[in-house]
Motif scaffolding. Structure first.
Motif, short mmCIF file in Angstrom:
data_model
loop_
_atom_site.label_atom_id
_atom_site.label_comp_id
_atom_site.label_asym_id
_atom_site.label_seq_id
_atom_site.Cartn_x
_atom_site.Cartn_y
_atom_site.Cartn_z
N THR A 1 -11.43 -2.76 0.79
CA THR A 1 -10.36 -2.49 1.81
C THR A 1 -10.19 -1.70 2.29
OG1 THR A 1 -9.21 -4.52 0.32
CG2 THR A 1 -7.96 -3.26 1.89
N SER B 1 -11.47 -1.94 -3.91
CA SER B 1 -10.68 -2.64 -4.05
C SER B 1 -10.51 -3.03 -6.06
CB SER B 1 -10.49 -3.92 -3.92
OG SER B 1 -11.73 -4.52 -3.92
N ARG C 1 -4.16 -5.25 0.87
CA ARG C 1 -3.79 -7.03 0.44
C ARG C 1 -3.04 -7.72 0.84
NH1 ARG C 1 -6.93 -4.71 -4.71
NH2 ARG C 1 -5.31 -5.68 -5.59
#
Length: 418
Positions: free
Chosen positions: A413, A407, A357
């Motif tokens: 993700t 996530s 991220r």
């Protein structure tokens, strides 16, 4: 003149607070939570404000204003200390759970070193009025030095400074930490651990910071008691503040300019005061020069105003956000690569998700601000290395290398996007 009994009571209070901090929070190594850091930062700031109110009630408005002006200035300068502490701690890769002890030792050393400079400065001022010219000049030079690019290195902030090189050369030092111990035994030989070297590094840089900060506060008040208490209380709670705002430090991109402006202002104030008290023979034949003197109220207003503008501008700045994003990615990459082989799977997956991220946030930085990210080639190489390690780990555990763990917020993700 502050009575001796007041001095003794104040010193007992400060020693008591430091002892409480050690036995209640630092003695048992742990990484403080955000809540713990926030609560105790607020407690120490509250104690400093309460002390200032008592000073104002007992000593009068002028004395109280001098205390608060000094406290705010020193607190702002102490944030600059945090940048250097962060650099040193990162350079030595101090385990997070042991960072509290390093910081507390650094704070205690700061208090001791600055107390010595305070009494030396007070003695010089009482004997030689021309010292105000010297202090003013020091602050003006420091102000110019502060706004130079990469000024954090100018304070000797790199771990490999002269003191550290000498320590490594003359003393036997181990390569590994042994919890928070200062000495360990390696192959039957007693050796220093890197923990002791970190403390030496922080102590050495603290002396340089004292050279900046003590003339600054003497520019606001000549009361030794106020200088001592404002400086000491500004350092109290610095450990908690470190853990509270270490994620924000890189956002304060214009802090050096704000500190430079404050130091310049105080330097000019000192020189004006020196002219008013002039005894130097070659300046106006040793007589007082009729110049305007800046009041404590004006000083306090300027200091607060500059800090507010600096902090708000930094937090709203796209360049600051870019710099913070690059620093976070560097930190998260380092955290992942330092995970042990026996790290729990859930923890490893969590650290990797955070890394992914953060890498995506860096990719989203607009082109005009990318120069503030840092060395992108180095960052990308670090991320690639972490992804390779993670892919290999997943293969070893029978997982598909390109599978993306869900996530924390369940939005998902993909590793491919990293």
């Amino acid at each position: 003149m502050v009575p001796a009994a007041v001095w003794i009571a104040t010193i007992i209070l400060i020693v008591g607070l430091l002892a409480f901090d050690y036995f209640a929070h630092v003695r048992k190594a742990h990484s403080p939570s955000l809540r713990e850091a926030a609560v105790w930062s607020a407690v120490y700031i509250g104690i400093a404000i309460a002390f200032g109110i008592v000073v104002m009630i007992v000593g009068g408005t002028e004395m109280g204003s001098e205390y608060f002006a000094g406290y705010i200035t020193e607190k702002a300068l102490s944030v600059d200390n945090l940048f250097v502490f962060l650099l040193i701690i990162s350079s030595f890769a101090v385990p997070r759970k042991d960072q509290q002890k390093v910081l507390l030792v650094g704070i205690v050393f700061s208090i001791i070193a600055r107390t010595g400079f305070i009494f030396l400065g007070a003695a010089l001022i009482n004997r030689f009025s021309w010292v105000f010219y010297l202090f003013g000049l020091i602050l003006l030079i420091t102000a110019g030095h502060t706004v130079k690019p990469d000024n954090e290195e100018s304070h000797g902030s790199e771990a490999d400074n002269l003191m550290i090189r000498l320590a490594r050369k003359l003393l036997r030092t181990s390569d590994q930490y042994d919890d928070d111990k200062l000495f360990t035994v390696v192959d039957g030989k007693r050796m220093m651990t890197p923990m002791l070297l970190v403390m030496v590094a922080i102590g050495g840089t603290d002396i340089l910071f004292a050279l900046d900060s003590i003339p600054a506060i003497f520019g606001l008040t000549q009361s030794t008691y106020i200088v001592f208490t404002a400086t000491t209380f500004s350092l109290m709670g610095l450990r908690q503040l470190f853990f509270l705002i270490d994620g924000l430090l890189d956002r304060l991109i214009y802090l050096s300019y704000g500190l430079g402006a404050i130091l310049s202002f105080i330097g000019i104030k000192l020189i004006l005061h020196a002219l008013h008290e002039n005894t130097v023979p070659f300046i106006n034949d040793g007589e007082s020069v009729p110049v305007i003197e800046i009041t404590t109220g004006i000083s306090l207003s300027v200091i607060i105003g500059v800090l507010v503008i600096t902090v708000v501008t930094s937090l709203l700045s796209g360049a600051g956000k870019a710099q913070a994003a690059g620093a976070r990615l560097r930190t998260e990459t380092d955290r992942y690569l330092k995970l042990d082989e026996d790290t729990e799977a859930d923890k490893r997956e969590h650290r990797y998700r955070v890394l992914v991220r953060t890498a995506e946030q860096v990719e989203d930085v607009p082109p005009k601000h990318r120069d503030h990210i840092g060395d992108e080639t180095e960052l990308k190489a670090g991320v690639a290395r972490a992804m390779h390690v993670h892919g290999r780990w997943r293969q070893e555990h029978g997982m598909r290398p390109m599978d993306a763990p869900a996530s924390d917020d369940q939005e998902g993700t993909t590793e491919g996007r990293a």
